[in-house]
Enzyme design. Structure first.
Site, PDB file in Angstrom:
ATOM      1  CE1 TYR A   1      -3.153  -2.916   0.322  1.00 47.58           C
ATOM      2  CE2 TYR A   1      -3.500  -2.387   2.627  1.00 47.58           C
ATOM      3  CZ  TYR A   1      -3.782  -3.159   1.534  1.00 47.58           C
ATOM      4  OH  TYR A   1      -4.693  -4.186   1.635  1.00 47.58           O
TER       5      TYR A   1
ATOM      6  N   GLY B   1     -16.646   1.385  -1.911  1.00 48.27           N
ATOM      7  CA  GLY B   1     -17.394   2.642  -1.894  1.00 48.27           C
ATOM      8  C   GLY B   1     -18.774   2.574  -2.510  1.00 48.27           C
TER       9      GLY B   1
ATOM     10  CG  LEU C   1     -22.582  -1.996  -0.924  1.00 46.75           C
ATOM     11  CD1 LEU C   1     -22.100  -3.275  -0.268  1.00 46.75           C
ATOM     12  CD2 LEU C   1     -24.100  -2.043  -1.119  1.00 46.75           C
TER      13      LEU C   1
ATOM     14  N   PRO D   1     -16.140  -4.464   2.580  1.00 52.92           N
ATOM     15  CG  PRO D   1     -16.227  -3.547   4.725  1.00 52.92           C
ATOM     16  CD  PRO D   1     -15.262  -4.041   3.679  1.00 52.92           C
ATOM     17  CG  LEU D   2     -18.492   0.244   3.195  1.00 53.95           C
ATOM     18  CD1 LEU D   2     -18.073   1.661   3.567  1.00 53.95           C
ATOM     19  CD2 LEU D   2     -19.943  -0.002   3.560  1.00 53.95           C
TER      20      LEU D   2
ATOM     21  N   GLY E   1     -23.424   4.410  -1.121  1.00 58.97           N
ATOM     22  CA  GLY E   1     -24.600   5.039  -1.693  1.00 58.97           C
ATOM     23  C   GLY E   1     -24.350   6.406  -2.302  1.00 58.97           C
ATOM     24  CE  LYS E   2     -18.102   7.951  -0.955  1.00 60.69           C
ATOM     25  NZ  LYS E   2     -17.200   8.505   0.091  1.00 60.69           N
TER      26      LYS E   2
END
Length: 311
Positions: A57, A211, A213, A207-208, A215-216
């Site tokens: 990273y 990004g 999930l 888990p998102l 919602g943006k």
């Protein structure tokens, strides 16, 4: 913040951790180091005690930022890092090579130096492909690293059940880091049941769904240069995912944001020890941490989720 055991290790980690990929600065668009440090500090203030990073990273930059945050409170923070996708040992095609235990130990030592610590709580093999010689090298290195006190527990980052079983054939695997979300429920078929049955901790990345999930995102979103999501808007799977997000919005209301619902969903599986969404700002860290206590999901919520995103 709620806490869970990492499989059979006895290590207690916050069910919401801090995923430190984005703060590396080379994959997720613009990032500001001071904001990254503020985000981690805010997460810790809210009870997060688990930070996950990797040597690749930002080519080590994420680890150096994590070092600044854990300094002076190392014994209170669970730190995991990963090795296997970055290093100076390369094959003729330029891919990193970890075909001996010594190379794995060398990579771990380099991570320890950047993290400014003499041990990590979890050391993950970061390979995404099954190369027999590299699997064996990591397994032998894991034994040495544990014996020498450089790592408390070991794991592998993969969604492959065969790969997981290979690593765990002598019961030596402590944790698995895997991609799991409302939009990717495939681990529910084999991987999560296997981890639960064998007392192996499950650390959920994505888990998102990077990004989605939150919602943006909109269908005309433009990702900046240097963002690995740059070409997503032109890809059908992304459009299909946004269609699913639209249907999932029926679950929102008040403090029930889509991101909190998405985090609660993966945490509702009994095999999961922690979810590690990324954050680049303190506000994002606050939103992630809040999902530890709310919202709880009803049977009707779960039914809709399964209808929108079937196995």
């Amino acid at each position: 913040m709620n806490y869970r055991k990492l499989g059979r290790t006895g290590i207690e980690i916050s069910e919401i951790g801090f995923g430190a990929w984005a703060i590396g600065g080379d994959a997720w668009g613009p990032v500001v180091d001071n904001q990254s440090i503020e985000a981690m500090n805010r997460a810790l203030e809210l009870g997060v005690n688990f930070i996950d990073t990797a040597d690749v990273y930002g080519s080590g930059h994420s680890e150096t930022l994590v070092a600044k945050v854990i300094k002076g409170r190392r014994d209170k923070i669970v730190v995991s890092t990963k090795g296997g996708l970055w290093g100076h040992h390369r094959d003729p095609q330029g891919a990193p090579v970890y075909d001996t235990p010594e190379k794995v130990i060398e990579a771990c030592d380099a991570s320890l130096r950047r993290l400014e610590t003499d041990y990590v709580d979890i050391y993950f093999c970061h390979l995404w492909w099954d190369k027999e010689e590299e699997t064996e090298a990591f397994m032998r290195a894991f034994d040495t690293l544990k014996r020498d006190g450089k790592v408390r527990s070991v794991g592998v980052s993969t969604e492959s059940i065969d790969y997981i079983k290979h690593f765990n054939r002598e019961g030596a695997l402590d944790a698995v880091q895997l991609d799991y979300s409302i939009l990717n429920r495939s681990p529910e078929k084999e991987v999560l049941p296997y981890l639960q049955d064998n007392g192996i901790g499950a650390v959920v990345r994505g888990p998102l769904k990077m990004g989605i999930l939150s919602g943006k995102f909109t269908r005309d979103i433009v990702f900046p240069e240097g963002d690995i999501r740059k070409n997503w808007p032109s890809e059908q799977w992304f459009k299909d995912s946004l269609d699913k997000v639209d249907r999932l919005r029926a679950l929102e209301g008040g403090e029930r944001s889509l991101s909190r619902i998405a985090l609660r969903y993966v945490l509702s599986h009994p095999a999961v020890s922690s979810a590690i969404p990324g954050a680049k700002t303190a506000v994002q860290a606050e939103s992630n941490a809040s999902a530890s206590v709310r919202p709880l999901l009803s049977d009707n919520d779960l039914q809709l989720i399964r209808e929108v995103s079937p196995l």
